[in-house]
Design a protein around this motif. Structure first.
Motif, PDB file in Angstrom:
ATOM      1  N   HIS A   1       0.724  -1.288   0.123  1.00 57.63           N
ATOM      2  CA  HIS A   1      -0.089  -0.011   0.097  1.00 57.63           C
ATOM      3  C   HIS A   1       0.857   1.257   0.144  1.00 57.63           C
TER       4      HIS A   1
ATOM      5  N   VAL B   1      -7.107   4.532  10.227  1.00 53.14           N
ATOM      6  CA  VAL B   1      -6.535   6.212   9.950  1.00 53.14           C
ATOM      7  C   VAL B   1      -7.488   6.996  10.060  1.00 53.14           C
TER       8      VAL B   1
ATOM      9  N   ARG C   1      -9.237   7.324  13.422  1.00 50.29           N
ATOM     10  CA  ARG C   1      -8.383   8.234  14.192  1.00 50.29           C
ATOM     11  C   ARG C   1      -8.712   9.610  13.861  1.00 50.29           C
TER      12      ARG C   1
ATOM     13  N   THR D   1      -0.559  -8.434  -1.206  1.00 46.88           N
ATOM     14  CA  THR D   1       0.914  -8.036  -1.350  1.00 46.88           C
ATOM     15  C   THR D   1       1.053  -8.635  -2.717  1.00 46.88           C
TER      16      THR D   1
ATOM     17  N   MET E   1      -2.980  -4.215  -6.491  1.00 46.97           N
ATOM     18  CA  MET E   1      -4.390  -3.899  -6.224  1.00 46.97           C
ATOM     19  C   MET E   1      -5.043  -4.758  -7.321  1.00 46.97           C
TER      20      MET E   1
ATOM     21  N   SER F   1      -5.766  -6.419  11.623  1.00 50.50           N
ATOM     22  CA  SER F   1      -5.826  -5.490  12.510  1.00 50.50           C
ATOM     23  C   SER F   1      -5.206  -4.061  11.978  1.00 50.50           C
ATOM     24  N   GLY F   2      -6.023  -2.963  12.178  1.00 50.73           N
ATOM     25  CA  GLY F   2      -5.335  -1.648  11.542  1.00 50.73           C
ATOM     26  C   GLY F   2      -4.811  -1.779  10.443  1.00 50.73           C
ATOM     27  N   GLY F   3      -5.133  -2.779   9.286  1.00 49.76           N
ATOM     28  CA  GLY F   3      -4.611  -2.737   7.846  1.00 49.76           C
ATOM     29  C   GLY F   3      -3.514  -3.421   8.035  1.00 49.76           C
TER      30      GLY F   3
HETATM   31  C1  MLC Z   1       0.006  -0.129  15.954  1.00 50.83           C
HETATM   32  N1  MLC Z   1      -0.577  -0.881  17.118  1.00 50.83           N
HETATM   33  C2  MLC Z   1      -1.597  -1.618  16.628  1.00 50.83           C
HETATM   34  C3  MLC Z   1      -1.536  -1.553  15.129  1.00 50.83           C
HETATM   35  N2  MLC Z   1      -0.551  -0.723  14.956  1.00 50.83           N
HETATM   36  N3  MLC Z   1      -2.058  -2.430  17.159  1.00 50.83           N
HETATM   37  C4  MLC Z   1      -3.188  -3.245  16.346  1.00 50.83           C
HETATM   38  N4  MLC Z   1      -3.194  -3.158  15.141  1.00 50.83           N
HETATM   39  C5  MLC Z   1      -2.251  -2.312  14.354  1.00 50.83           C
HETATM   40  N5  MLC Z   1      -2.360  -2.064  13.092  1.00 50.83           N
HETATM   41  C6  MLC Z   1      -0.370  -0.485  18.493  1.00 50.83           C
HETATM   42  C7  MLC Z   1       1.178  -0.478  18.760  1.00 50.83           C
HETATM   43  O1  MLC Z   1       1.784  -1.836  18.944  1.00 50.83           O
HETATM   44  C8  MLC Z   1       1.073   0.202  19.980  1.00 50.83           C
HETATM   45  O2  MLC Z   1       0.788  -0.436  20.995  1.00 50.83           O
HETATM   46  C9  MLC Z   1       0.122   1.201  19.704  1.00 50.83           C
HETATM   47  O3  MLC Z   1      -0.913   0.578  19.057  1.00 50.83           O
HETATM   48  C10 MLC Z   1       0.420   2.531  19.175  1.00 50.83           C
HETATM   49  O4  MLC Z   1       1.481   2.398  18.147  1.00 50.83           O
HETATM   50  P1  MLC Z   1       1.901   3.141  17.170  1.00 50.83           P
HETATM   51  O5  MLC Z   1       2.819   2.923  16.239  1.00 50.83           O
HETATM   52  O6  MLC Z   1       1.783   4.636  17.911  1.00 50.83           O
HETATM   53  O7  MLC Z   1       0.498   3.103  16.343  1.00 50.83           O
HETATM   54  P2  MLC Z   1      -0.272   4.225  15.483  1.00 50.83           P
HETATM   55  O8  MLC Z   1       0.613   5.010  14.971  1.00 50.83           O
HETATM   56  O9  MLC Z   1      -1.171   4.665  15.983  1.00 50.83           O
HETATM   57  O10 MLC Z   1      -0.545   3.037  14.292  1.00 50.83           O
HETATM   58  C11 MLC Z   1      -1.678   2.990  13.839  1.00 50.83           C
HETATM   59  C12 MLC Z   1      -1.510   2.892  12.356  1.00 50.83           C
HETATM   60  C13 MLC Z   1      -0.781   1.560  11.955  1.00 50.83           C
HETATM   61  C14 MLC Z   1      -3.322   2.703  11.615  1.00 50.83           C
HETATM   62  C15 MLC Z   1      -1.424   4.174  11.669  1.00 50.83           C
HETATM   63  O11 MLC Z   1      -1.063   0.557  12.178  1.00 50.83           O
HETATM   64  C16 MLC Z   1      -0.617   1.901  10.338  1.00 50.83           C
HETATM   65  O12 MLC Z   1       0.099   2.568   9.798  1.00 50.83           O
HETATM   66  N6  MLC Z   1      -1.596   0.903   9.666  1.00 50.83           N
HETATM   67  C17 MLC Z   1      -1.289   0.548   8.263  1.00 50.83           C
HETATM   68  C18 MLC Z   1      -0.849  -0.726   7.978  1.00 50.83           C
HETATM   69  C19 MLC Z   1      -0.551  -0.683   6.359  1.00 50.83           C
HETATM   70  O13 MLC Z   1      -0.002   0.140   5.711  1.00 50.83           O
HETATM   71  N7  MLC Z   1      -1.264  -1.984   5.791  1.00 50.83           N
HETATM   72  C20 MLC Z   1      -1.190  -2.035   4.477  1.00 50.83           C
HETATM   73  C21 MLC Z   1      -0.729  -3.424   4.445  1.00 50.83           C
HETATM   74  S1  MLC Z   1      -0.682  -3.989   2.531  1.00 50.83           S
HETATM   75  P3  MLC Z   1       1.621  -0.356  22.349  1.00 50.83           P
HETATM   76  O14 MLC Z   1       1.463  -1.309  23.301  1.00 50.83           O
HETATM   77  O15 MLC Z   1       3.103  -0.344  22.306  1.00 50.83           O
HETATM   78  O16 MLC Z   1       1.410   0.886  23.079  1.00 50.83           O
HETATM   79  C22 MLC Z   1      -2.125  -4.590   2.342  1.00 50.83           C
HETATM   80  C23 MLC Z   1      -2.714  -4.838   0.963  1.00 50.83           C
HETATM   81  C24 MLC Z   1      -3.498  -3.766   0.514  1.00 50.83           C
HETATM   82  O17 MLC Z   1      -2.773  -5.160   3.201  1.00 50.83           O
HETATM   83  O18 MLC Z   1      -4.604  -4.123  -0.031  1.00 50.83           O
HETATM   84  O19 MLC Z   1      -3.436  -2.615   0.933  1.00 50.83           O
END
Ligand code: MLC
Length: 620
Positions: A245, A313, A316, A375, A379, A507-509
């Motif tokens: 992504h 996001v 949030r 992955t 897309m 979880s969260g993407g």
């Molecule tokens: C962070 N935390 C999560 C998490 N991300 N918990 C569950 N699920 C998640 N996805 C936890 C951390 O471990 C931490 O725990 C706390 O939340 C805060 O961490 P952080 O790093 O500050 O998190 P944050 O910045 O709030 O991140 C949330 C987010 C991130 C949504 C911005 O998860 C993110 O960027 N997700 C996107 C992932 C992505 O790009 N996916 C695409 C995959 S490709 P503690 O205990 O340390 O407090 C794919 C194919 C397609 O799937 O079609 O796209």
């Protein structure tokens, strides 16, 4: 010490007993090299863009880099990698890198492609334990790290296995290189280069998904057509860069199209609101100083036209909107309105309809566009640009060049167009299967898994990739009527229903393998049995839940006298072993876990029984 721009582009170091060419000798070798890059489509595209236009902006500092300088920086970095390898070809070799979301990341990625090598971007947020696995499994020969992550790279290598890869310490670029006219594009466009991304599957270890450069290009091209990426687009980039992504959709495609990418990472909702607001603050007659919440030192003029993120996001952003000062709120609303933010995309996980609606209300009518990908395939399905084609709950139609079909989850039969309703009058669920030029080449060093995830095409036109995702196809009145402009977006739309395997948690993407987490849990002395399940969550979509049985005699925690071993102990113990998002957020201790005659756990039932109170525990 002052170093020339060329000299300062890389500093070389090694932390293991290895002989590294001394600085001056590297320079001498470089000066003998001709600056060439292979004529990959992405390089041809970059060379064709207006050299004075901006390719990358660093949000916090406002530093800007131009298309004109990009190829020169890429060729310098590529030549340096070749020198690091002792002047021999590094074609097909895996080159891992740990670099923050920045211009340097873009240059590093492209330089590896330019050497026909395989770029392996790694997440700096992962613990060394996980990165070591990736390094060992991929047999990477180098680990390039920016200054910020050199210590981490050292940790990864120090604790790694045999065949120690070389660490290449990269120096930060503060300005773009000289004009790309110095760079010659010649040689072979085809080679063994590409990108490898590690992803969680149903097996207990992440798999390396190999995307040859041609596949990356094939994945980016339909997006440019379907989403109409142009040089006028300005993308706000808040995603991690070890996923498809953040890389293909939000770097590769916009670079080919000549758009601008502004990196604002790590994601921070307040900073993102300020950034959406910034170009519109003056229009309200406000004093812009002090209104950027301390996250940015410059006041950007460009409005954001393109935003692609995961549902968490959007959640949030919606839940924090009212925390910003009123001036920011007013301007941010303008920033995300349809006339300014041309395209807001959600993907990687299902977008809840309330989130979609709340965003439309807040933005004065902007409709989030959903798409589906993975992955392994980039897309595959997407809604189209017209608001009517961004149908609720749907991920749209197969993108140009993508062939998609549904295989009935009960009979395995291909659901032909017109057969979407079964004899019982219900919609037929089918596994999404895909083929075409966008599909990955293989799981690295795992031919069994590659074979297992494919099924032969009966028509002799090639095998289909089995996504493991289940969908239905359904017509939506009013959608898909724009056939003349968007020929690919017509007919019934796809609606995702879930996954075939309950061992994949979203979880969260982020995709989490339940088996991987179970394996790590079982490595703790206290845990006798473990089942990892997806617990529904308003905030994360799903969250990782663990059901565990504690070993007799180990029920007490070492943390405090009289305390029982519990979720906090588990989280603490997992910190060194798993990335944060994989660590169970909820854990229940039980006396025993029910299994069927085959010894299998019915996870759907288990989650309902054990986490009955958790399901809506963190709704927005
Ligand atoms: C962070 N935390 C999560 C998490 N991300 N918990 C569950 N699920 C998640 N996805 C936890 C951390 O471990 C931490 O725990 C706390 O939340 C805060 O961490 P952080 O790093 O500050 O998190 P944050 O910045 O709030 O991140 C949330 C987010 C991130 C949504 C911005 O998860 C993110 O960027 N997700 C996107 C992932 C992505 O790009 N996916 C695409 C995959 S490709 P503690 O205990 O340390 O407090 C794919 C194919 C397609 O799937 O079609 O796209």
């Amino acid at each position: 010490m002052f170093l020339s721009r060329k000299a300062s582009s890389f500093l070389l170091s090694s932390f293991k007993a290895r002989i590294i060419p001394r600085f001056w000798s590297t320079e001498r070798q470089l000066s003998r090299m001709v600056s060439t890059l292979p004529p990959l489509p992405i390089f041809n595209a970059i060379a064709s863009h207006d050299p004075s236009s901006t390719c990358v902006v660093h949000s916090a500092s406002g530093r800007r880099f131009t298309y004109g300088g990009l190829l020169k920086d890429v060729v310098d970095a590529k030549d340096r990698l070749v020198v690091e390898a002792g002047g021999k070809s590094i074609e097909g070799e895996r080159i891992a890198f740990l670099v923050e979301n920045s211009y340097d990341y873009v240059v590093t990625l492209l330089s590896i492609l330019g050497a026909h090598s395989i770029a392996l971007p790694m997440s700096p947020a992962f613990p060394p334990h996980e990165l070591q696995y990736i390094m060992d499994h991929s047999q990477a020969s180098m680990l390039a790290a920016s200054k910020k992550f050199t210590a981490k790279a050292k940790q990864v290598i120090d604790e790694g296995l045999e065949g120690t890869p070389k660490i290449v310490a990269l120096e930060k670029k503060l300005t773009s290189g000289n004009s790309s006219q110095d760079v010659v594009l010649e040689g072979r466009a085809e080679g063994k280069g590409g990108m490898m991304l590690y992803t969680s599957g149903t097996t207990n270890r992440p798999k390396g998904v190999l995307l040859p450069t041609a596949v990356m290009t094939a994945q980016a091209t339909p997006l440019i057509k379907a989403w109409n990426y142009t040089p006028q687009d300005y993308l706000l980039h808040v995603l991690p860069l070890h996923h498809i992504h953040g890389t293909v959709n939000a770097i590769f495609a916009p670079l080919i199209a000549g758009s601008t990418i502004e990196f604002l990472f790590p994601f921070n909702a307040t900073a993102v609101w300020s950034r959406f607001a910034a170009p519109f603050l003056h229009q309200n007659g406000s004093d812009t100083k002090g209104l950027t919440n301390g996250h940015s030192h410059f006041t950007p003029k460009e409005k954001i036209t393109f935003f692609t993120v995961v549902p968490t996001v959007y959640n949030r952003l919606l839940s924090t909107f009212s925390d910003s000062p009123p001036e920011i709120q007013t301007a941010a609303k303008m920033g995300i309105s349809p006339g300014n933010l041309r395209l807001n995309i959600s993907g990687s996980a299902a977008l809840p309809t309330p989130t979609k609606k709340a965003w439309t209300d807040l933005s004065n009518g902007n409709v989030i566009l959903e798409r589906y990908g993975m992955t392994e395939v980039g897309m595959a399905l997407s809604c189209a640009l017209s608001h009517r084609d961004r149908a609720d709950g749907s991920v749209g139609w197969p993108l140009p060049t993508v062939e998609a079909r549904l295989a009935d989850t009960e009979t395995g039969e291909v659901i032909q167009p017109g057969q979407e309703i079964g004899q019982d009058g219900r919609e037929r669920d089918g596994e999404i299967q895909l083929r075409g030029p966008t599909i990955f080449q293989e799981y690295w060093r795992n031919p069994e898994a590659t074979a297992k995830e494919h099924v032969d095409g009966e028509d002799g036109k090639g095998a289909w990739f089995k996504t493991g995702d289940v969908a239905v196809r359904r017509s939506v009145p009013g959608a898909g009527q724009n056939k003349e402009q968007e020929d690919w977006a017509s007919g019934p739309l796809y609606f995702i229903r879930g996954r075939l395997s309950s061992d994949i948690i979203k979880s969260g993407g982020e995709k989490v393998s339940a088996l991987e987490v179970e394996r790590e849990l079982l490595s703790l002395p206290q845990i006798e049995e473990a089942a990892v399940v997806a617990v529904p969550s308003g905030k994360w979509g799903q969250k990782v839940g663990a059901v565990v049985v504690i070993k007799k005699g180990l029920e007490m925690s070492e943390r405090g006298k009289g305390k029982r071993w519990g979720p906090l102990d588990m989280r603490y113990a997992m910190r060194e072993r798993l990335a944060g998002y994989k660590i169970p957020q909820v854990m229940k201790i039980v006396e025993g876990i029910e299994r069927n005659a085959m010894g299998k756990i019915n996870k759907k039932l288990l989650v309902k029984k054990v986490f009955v109170d958790e399901a809506s525990g963190d709704e927005m």
